[in-house]
Enzyme design. Sequence first.
Site, short mmCIF file in Angstrom:
data_model
loop_
_atom_site.label_atom_id
_atom_site.label_comp_id
_atom_site.label_asym_id
_atom_site.label_seq_id
_atom_site.Cartn_x
_atom_site.Cartn_y
_atom_site.Cartn_z
N CYS A 26 -2.21 0.17 -4.52
CA CYS A 26 -2.83 1.50 -4.44
C CYS A 26 -2.35 2.37 -5.61
O CYS A 26 -3.15 3.00 -6.30
CB CYS A 26 -2.50 2.13 -3.09
SG CYS A 26 -3.28 3.72 -2.81
N CYS A 27 -1.02 2.38 -5.85
CA CYS A 27 -0.48 3.17 -6.96
C CYS A 27 -1.03 2.65 -8.29
O CYS A 27 -1.27 3.44 -9.20
CB CYS A 27 1.04 3.08 -6.99
SG CYS A 27 1.89 4.25 -5.92
N CYS A 34 1.71 11.81 -3.06
CA CYS A 34 0.51 11.76 -2.23
C CYS A 34 0.91 11.99 -0.75
O CYS A 34 1.95 11.50 -0.31
CB CYS A 34 -0.15 10.40 -2.34
SG CYS A 34 -0.80 10.06 -3.98
N CYS A 68 2.10 9.12 1.61
CA CYS A 68 3.33 8.42 1.23
C CYS A 68 4.51 9.38 1.06
O CYS A 68 5.49 9.04 0.39
CB CYS A 68 3.11 7.65 -0.07
SG CYS A 68 1.83 6.41 0.06
N CYS A 104 6.43 4.77 -8.24
CA CYS A 104 4.99 4.53 -8.17
C CYS A 104 4.51 3.49 -9.18
O CYS A 104 3.39 2.99 -9.08
CB CYS A 104 4.23 5.83 -8.37
SG CYS A 104 4.62 6.65 -9.90
FE1 SF4 Z 1 -1.60 5.33 -3.03
FE2 SF4 Z 1 0.61 6.28 -1.90
FE3 SF4 Z 1 0.63 5.47 -4.45
FE4 SF4 Z 1 -0.66 7.71 -3.73
S1 SF4 Z 1 1.59 7.33 -3.64
S2 SF4 Z 1 -1.41 6.18 -5.10
S3 SF4 Z 1 -1.46 7.12 -1.70
S4 SF4 Z 1 0.34 4.21 -2.60
#
Ligand code: SF4
Length: 232
Positions: free
Chosen positions: A121-122, A204, A207, A226
């Site tokens: 996701c990151c 975010c 998280c 991240c």
């Molecule tokens: Fe995704 Fe969490 Fe990374 Fe944001 S901090 S990009 S929601 S995994």
Amino acid sequence: MAKPTYEDWHEEDGFAIDNATKGALNVLKWAYDNYDDELIYACSFGVEGVVMLDLITKAKADAKVVFLDTGLHFQETYELIDKVKERYPDLKIELKKPELTVEEQGEKFGEKLWEVQPNRCCYYRKVVPLQAVLSGATAWLSGLRRSQGPSRANTNFVNLDENFQSVKICPLIHWSWEDIWDYVKEHNLPYNPLHDQGYPSIGCAPCTLPGDGRDGRWAGKGKTECGLHIKQ
Ligand code: SF4
């Protein structure tokens, strides 16, 4: 004139460490003198971020700033960005979005990717967008501090960034958490109200939990970064 590389800088003497900014303003002036519009600040709009922005405007009022807008930030963070834009109207602040919206990412990779594969996701929502931004830059700025934790303890003012094939400049390496807040209060800077509700580090919303230092980031997921500063 050719831009200095990491090796060029490494042969120079260090920067003077003044009492007021622990070298930060000297580093910023050097950085903008050398890189000017090829220098980008990737700002998370945490409390270090507002200190960085205030210092940056003393070196270059119309500096380029990028916020990686994952679409998953707290409302308070977006409100802070609006306040910063009012206070520093000359700054060129870009909200850089990933290719896919949160909904599109859910359709392609499954709902709540951050819960099952946070590194992935990151990667899609932060790393790839920053790669795109830095493709047009020679160097970038970050508000990393050595006292934030072991993963940041060896950060220098000027770093070779192999992740992004760039020079990463970190003016705040010698600042403590107390230094940051003293500066915020002394200069009456705007900041994210979540800091007053137990969130020292804000990313975010899915998280980020309250906690000490960076403990609340990706809590329980075995992840501390991240992927912007350390490859995941
Ligand atoms: Fe995704 Fe969490 Fe990374 Fe944001 S901090 S990009 S929601 S995994």
